[in-house]
Design a protein around this motif. Structure first.
Motif, PDB file in Angstrom:
ATOM      1  N   PRO B 145       0.751  -1.358  -0.114  1.00  0.00           N
ATOM      2  CA  PRO B 145      -0.013  -0.330  -0.067  1.00  0.00           C
ATOM      3  C   PRO B 145       0.967   1.617   0.108  1.00  0.00           C
ATOM      4  O   PRO B 145       0.860   2.207  -0.329  1.00  0.00           O
ATOM      5  CB  PRO B 145      -0.998  -0.431   1.654  1.00  0.00           C
ATOM      6  CG  PRO B 145       0.238  -0.692   2.104  1.00  0.00           C
ATOM      7  CD  PRO B 145       0.405  -2.141   1.258  1.00  0.00           C
ATOM      8  N   GLY B 148       8.452   0.839   1.869  1.00  0.00           N
ATOM      9  CA  GLY B 148       8.288   0.314   3.088  1.00  0.00           C
ATOM     10  C   GLY B 148       9.159  -0.739   2.692  1.00  0.00           C
ATOM     11  O   GLY B 148      10.042  -1.574   1.591  1.00  0.00           O
ATOM     12  N   VAL B 151       9.678  -7.055   6.512  1.00  0.00           N
ATOM     13  CA  VAL B 151       9.776  -7.763   7.405  1.00  0.00           C
ATOM     14  C   VAL B 151      10.018  -9.232   7.309  1.00  0.00           C
ATOM     15  O   VAL B 151      10.792  -9.861   7.837  1.00  0.00           O
ATOM     16  CB  VAL B 151       8.902  -7.151   8.467  1.00  0.00           C
ATOM     17  CG1 VAL B 151      10.014  -7.753  10.158  1.00  0.00           C
ATOM     18  CG2 VAL B 151       8.719  -5.611   8.296  1.00  0.00           C
ATOM     19  N   ASN B 166      -2.648 -14.070   7.602  1.00  0.00           N
ATOM     20  CA  ASN B 166      -1.443 -13.594   7.436  1.00  0.00           C
ATOM     21  C   ASN B 166      -0.536 -13.687   5.893  1.00  0.00           C
ATOM     22  O   ASN B 166       0.028 -14.455   6.262  1.00  0.00           O
ATOM     23  CB  ASN B 166      -0.894 -12.589   8.617  1.00  0.00           C
ATOM     24  CG  ASN B 166      -1.601 -11.866   9.921  1.00  0.00           C
ATOM     25  OD1 ASN B 166      -2.618 -11.063   9.015  1.00  0.00           O
ATOM     26  ND2 ASN B 166      -1.459 -12.358  10.688  1.00  0.00           N
ATOM     27  N   GLU B 171       7.075  -3.024   6.931  1.00  0.00           N
ATOM     28  CA  GLU B 171       6.805  -2.126   7.720  1.00  0.00           C
ATOM     29  C   GLU B 171       7.202  -0.676   6.886  1.00  0.00           C
ATOM     30  O   GLU B 171       8.012  -0.655   5.719  1.00  0.00           O
ATOM     31  CB  GLU B 171       7.914  -2.615   8.666  1.00  0.00           C
ATOM     32  CG  GLU B 171       8.777  -1.042  10.030  1.00  0.00           C
ATOM     33  CD  GLU B 171       9.937  -1.153  10.176  1.00  0.00           C
ATOM     34  OE1 GLU B 171       9.715  -2.348  11.700  1.00  0.00           O
ATOM     35  OE2 GLU B 171      11.063  -0.777   9.793  1.00  0.00           O
ATOM     36  N   MET B 173       7.152   3.067   8.324  1.00  0.00           N
ATOM     37  CA  MET B 173       7.025   4.720   9.138  1.00  0.00           C
ATOM     38  C   MET B 173       6.792   3.627  10.612  1.00  0.00           C
ATOM     39  O   MET B 173       6.033   4.009  11.167  1.00  0.00           O
ATOM     40  CB  MET B 173       5.387   5.498   9.029  1.00  0.00           C
ATOM     41  CG  MET B 173       6.056   6.184   8.301  1.00  0.00           C
ATOM     42  SD  MET B 173       4.239   7.086   7.374  1.00  0.00           S
ATOM     43  CE  MET B 173       5.363   8.191   6.315  1.00  0.00           C
ATOM     44  N   LYS B 174       7.887   2.841  10.748  1.00  0.00           N
ATOM     45  CA  LYS B 174       7.589   2.206  12.039  1.00  0.00           C
ATOM     46  C   LYS B 174       6.724   1.169  12.745  1.00  0.00           C
ATOM     47  O   LYS B 174       6.794   1.005  13.851  1.00  0.00           O
ATOM     48  CB  LYS B 174       7.845   3.298  13.256  1.00  0.00           C
ATOM     49  CG  LYS B 174       9.512   4.297  13.209  1.00  0.00           C
ATOM     50  CD  LYS B 174      10.758   3.093  13.915  1.00  0.00           C
ATOM     51  CE  LYS B 174      11.867   3.867  12.707  1.00  0.00           C
ATOM     52  NZ  LYS B 174      12.450   3.117  11.071  1.00  0.00           N
ATOM     53  N   MET B 175       5.432   1.288  11.624  1.00  0.00           N
ATOM     54  CA  MET B 175       4.853   0.196  11.956  1.00  0.00           C
ATOM     55  C   MET B 175       4.474  -1.025  10.999  1.00  0.00           C
ATOM     56  O   MET B 175       5.177  -0.947   9.762  1.00  0.00           O
ATOM     57  CB  MET B 175       3.441   1.049  11.874  1.00  0.00           C
ATOM     58  CG  MET B 175       3.173   2.557  12.855  1.00  0.00           C
ATOM     59  SD  MET B 175       2.719   1.941  14.733  1.00  0.00           S
ATOM     60  CE  MET B 175       0.951   0.862  14.447  1.00  0.00           C
ATOM     61  N   GLN B 176       4.846  -1.835  11.778  1.00  0.00           N
ATOM     62  CA  GLN B 176       4.370  -3.493  10.862  1.00  0.00           C
ATOM     63  C   GLN B 176       3.028  -3.705  10.257  1.00  0.00           C
ATOM     64  O   GLN B 176       2.458  -3.072  11.298  1.00  0.00           O
ATOM     65  CB  GLN B 176       5.129  -4.166  11.579  1.00  0.00           C
ATOM     66  CG  GLN B 176       6.463  -3.966  12.503  1.00  0.00           C
ATOM     67  CD  GLN B 176       7.292  -5.450  12.610  1.00  0.00           C
ATOM     68  OE1 GLN B 176       7.208  -6.369  13.485  1.00  0.00           O
ATOM     69  NE2 GLN B 176       8.144  -5.425  12.807  1.00  0.00           N
ATOM     70  N   ASN B 177       2.748  -3.932   9.141  1.00  0.00           N
ATOM     71  CA  ASN B 177       1.655  -4.076   8.705  1.00  0.00           C
ATOM     72  C   ASN B 177       0.762  -5.576   8.176  1.00  0.00           C
ATOM     73  O   ASN B 177       1.915  -5.628   7.605  1.00  0.00           O
ATOM     74  CB  ASN B 177       1.124  -2.752   7.629  1.00  0.00           C
ATOM     75  CG  ASN B 177       0.774  -1.336   8.025  1.00  0.00           C
ATOM     76  OD1 ASN B 177      -0.166  -1.748   8.934  1.00  0.00           O
ATOM     77  ND2 ASN B 177       1.932  -0.665   7.810  1.00  0.00           N
ATOM     78  N   GLU B 178       0.716  -6.138   8.935  1.00  0.00           N
ATOM     79  CA  GLU B 178       0.384  -7.356   8.284  1.00  0.00           C
ATOM     80  C   GLU B 178      -0.581  -7.093   6.994  1.00  0.00           C
ATOM     81  O   GLU B 178      -2.093  -7.151   7.631  1.00  0.00           O
ATOM     82  CB  GLU B 178      -0.069  -8.543   9.279  1.00  0.00           C
ATOM     83  CG  GLU B 178       0.218  -8.791  10.734  1.00  0.00           C
ATOM     84  CD  GLU B 178      -0.028  -9.087  12.011  1.00  0.00           C
ATOM     85  OE1 GLU B 178      -1.489  -8.963  11.760  1.00  0.00           O
ATOM     86  OE2 GLU B 178       0.769  -9.602  12.416  1.00  0.00           O
TER      87      GLU B 178
END
Lengths: 517, 208
Positions: B145, B148, B151, B166, B171, B173-178
């Motif tokens: 999206p 990034g 991970v 999943n 990752e 902006m320091k957020m991990q998105n599944e």
């Protein structure tokens, strides 16, 4: 007073600290990464030093580079802001070892309060109630399973070194635990360089209320009241207010007293925040953690109490006593802040990096916008996507909401998606305006919002909406026509250039004649 | 008295000059007139809703027809990508942004409202691309999206997955998105490895 302070941070908080430095006639020094070369905090500072490539692990988290910069420019103190190294005790120690002043608490206090597990122990020993859970980092998934079964689901997994919702996972059932445990650990490792996580019971329908405290080097402790930060998504605060809509003086006094107890236990110095979970029903409160730094949401406390927290931090770091006593603190009116993120609220708050093409910041009575960007700025993928904090003050909560609504409608950011449209809806939401807040607010709000959108669709779009849509199409068409015109004139450029150059030559000759004749 | 006479003589001179040489703005108006005196016909799709648009611009004056609705508009170019449109005393500030370069649609903000507008010029047959559907019922593409870093890849090629499983953790902006599978099926292709940097729009995994 200090002559020069180095700010080991970026974005809006670096700008905020630069402003306090200017008020005190202190020369601010910025540090920056390669991605931030032309950013606002660099341009507002007196001096700026490059400390490495874009990833924060190679720049804003590099302790020795920051200290070398401070030494090289002759700064006497370092302000860490929030995030990055703000709660890193090794950094605070390294600053002291370099015989510089660290604007914050002692490394010992940071160590004790920084790891959430030891903070819980300290609070319990000081007589402050905590939420049931582990006090030690979890060794393995098996241990997590055992502890979770013991205290009962739902539980919350949290990073020991954490903050800001990173490395934090809500776990409703045992089946969810393995995947949540892995993700929380790796997120914690990526964000804080420490994969340790711990577990505690999730209090249901809790309000998240925190107490701002301040202490000086002479043993004086005061509290500046509460901030309600219940509106969170992904366990990250998005709206904060002071006071809490509960606005109960007795509760404020007892929570303030508990917060000071916890801070006193670690000989705290400077600005700090003690976070509590408050049961909406019983008004019981549980110690959650202590943030040993200036908080993102400090402006709402400043608006209501009239104190400048960054200025006070600097004078306390210099060894001066607090400029006010507990009995001098009073709370006037109500302030609410929205964190404006470069995120798309329609796509589950996915970050929306990119260039800010248009920017109109709101202004007017009792509105404060703490921003770190200007039009043309690039919101990069490397850092937190918060671009500004918009706060409004009013004599009452409802007056503050009126002004916030006006300011949100005035705020225009083009080129990237922001959370502004989401806030515009929230300030018009009845549950929000009534002050019925808890940490589940956002998910309930999204359900209401989906229903409202369905209702809207079934109804005919009204005339004003039709005209707006037509205007959007017309504006797009005008833009297209302009582009067409530019293309067609572009084809003639060559012929025009030749013609123009003749004119230019004649003109230049005439000009020269006039100058030299 | 003398001063007054002088002023008048300057005025006369100015008038004479104006009669001899039309001012620059007049020439520009002529330019517009020659290029755009005819109505331009376009098809505008606003949040998926089609409108036929006929539009004519003559300097500040715009006449437009949309699905039978007639508008006479005063149009001002405020800056690149910002138009102020005044219709019957109502002012609309319209700001244009490229919503998605891949989709060739514009995001147009009118006040606090935002719309996705895709224009088609039938004359040029330059059809704006339809927003890409990621799943056509049989295959589903899991698309990054945003830019990034990958991970973890949680599935293997050929694996049977449930809807909501999943697949990849990205990752940014320091957020991990599944990244979850939108449907049950078999993983037919994995285009990324852990540690890879991806751009927004890159296809990560295909589930059939």
């Amino acid at each position: 007073m200090f002559r020069k302070i180095l700010i080991a941070n970026r974005g809006e908080i670096a700008v905020r600290i630069i402003r306090a430095c200017r008020d005190l006639d202190i020369s601010p020094v910025a540090v920056y990464s390669e991605a931030d070369t032309d950013s606002l905090h660099v341009r507002l500072a007196d001096e700026a030093y490059l400390i490495g490539p874009a990833p924060s692990i190679e720049s804003y988290l590099r302790i020795e580079k920051i200290i070398n910069a401070a030494r090289a420019c002759g700064a006497e103190a370092i302000h860490p802001g929030y995030g990055f190294l703000a709660e890193n005790a090794d950094f605070a120690q390294a600053v002291l070892d370099a015989r510089l002043t660290f604007i914050g608490p002692s490394p010992e206090a940071m160590r004790l309060m920084g790891a959430k597990t030891s903070a819980r122990r300290v609070a319990t020993e000081a007589g402050v109630t905590v939420v049931p859970g582990t006090t030690e980092p979890l060794e393995s998934l098996d241990e997590a399973r055992r502890v979770a079964a013991q205290i009962g689901y739902p539980v919350m997994l949290k990073a020991s070194a954490g903050g800001g919702g990173k490395g934090m996972r809500f776990v409703a059932t045992e089946e969810e635990l393995p995947s949540a445990f892995d993700t929380a650990q790796s997120e914690a490792a990526a964000a804080f360089g420490n994969p340790e996580v711990y577990l505690e019971k999730a209090v249901e329908r809790p309000r998240h209320i925190e107490i701002q405290i301040f202490a000086d080097q002479h043993g004086n402790f005061v509290h500046l009241g509460e901030r309600e930060c219940s509106i969170q998504r992904r366990h990250q605060k998005v709206i904060e207010e002071c006071p809490s809509p509960i606005n109960d003086a007795a509760l404020r006094a007892s929570m303030g007293e508990a917060a000071i107890k916890a801070a006193r236990a670690v000989n705290y110095v400077g600005a700090g925040t003690v976070e509590f979970l408050v049961s909406d029903r019983t008004r019981e409160f549980f110690f959650l953690e202590m943030n040993t730094r200036l908080q993102v949401e400090h402006p709402v406390t400043e608006l209501v109490t009239g104190f400048d927290l960054v200025r006070e931090q600097i004078s306390v770091a210099l060894g001066e006593p607090l400029s006010f006593r507990q009995e001098d603190v009073s709370w006037h009116g109500h302030a609410i802040e929205c964190r404006v993120y470069a995120e798309d609220p329609d796509s589950n708050f996915l970050p929306s990096p990119g260039r800010i093409m248009h920017l109109r910041s709101p202004s007017g009575p009792c509105v404060r916008d703490d921003s770190g960007v200007e039009a043309g700025a690039e919101v990069s993928i490397y850092y937190d996507p918060m671009i500004s904090k918009l706060a409004a003050w009013g004599r009452t909560r409802s007056e503050a909401i009126d002004r916030l609504r006006r300011a949100l409608d005035e705020y225009m950011v083009g080129g990237i998606k922001t959370t502004l449209p989401f806030f515009r809806e929230i300030v018009r939401d009845a549950e929000f305006t009534n002050g019925n807040l808890d940490t589940g607010f956002i998910s309930r709000f999204f359900e209401r919002r989906a229903e409202a959108a369905l209702r809207m669709k079934s109804e005919e779009t009204d005339e004003a909406e039709t005209t707006r849509r037509d205007m959007a199409a017309i504006a797009a068409a005008l833009d297209y026509m302009q582009a067409q015109k530019q293309n067609s004139t572009g084809n003639q450029t060559h012929a025009q250039e030749e013609q123009q150059s003749n004119w230019r030559l004649t003109g230049r000759a005439a000009l020269h004649r006039r100058i030299y004749e | 008295m003398k001063g007054k006479i002088e002023v008048r003589s300057q005025n006369t001179e100015f008038r004479r000059e104006r009669a001899a040489k039309p001012p620059l703005s007049f020439i520009l108006n002529c330019d517009f007139w020659i290029l755009y005196s005819a109505f331009m016909k376009l098809i505008a799709e606003i949040d998926g809703e089609k409108r036929e648009l006929e539009i004519k611009r003559d300097a500040y004056s715009v006449v437009a027809q949309l699905n039978g609705r007639h508008y006479e508009i005063e149009a001002r170019d405020i800056r690149q990508g910002i138009f102020l449109l005044i219709v019957n005393g109502h002012a609309y500030e319209c700001r244009l942004n490229q919503a998605d370069t891949k989709r060739k649609s514009l995001e147009v903000s009118v006040g606090t409202h935002a719309y996705n507008v895709a224009l088609t010029d039938p004359k040029r047959l330059r059809t704006a691309q339809q927003p890409g559907a990621h799943s056509d019922g049989t295959t589903a593409q899991i698309v990054a999206p945003m830019p990034g870093k990958v991970v973890r890849v949680l599935v293997e090629q050929g694996a049977q997955v449930e809807a909501g499983a999943n697949l990849v953790v990205v990752e940014a902006m320091k957020m991990q998105n599944e990244m979850k599978s939108p449907k049950a099926g078999i993983v037919t292709s994995i285009n990324v490895k852990a540690g890879a940097t991806v751009n927004g729009g890159d296809v990560l995994v295909v589930v059939e």
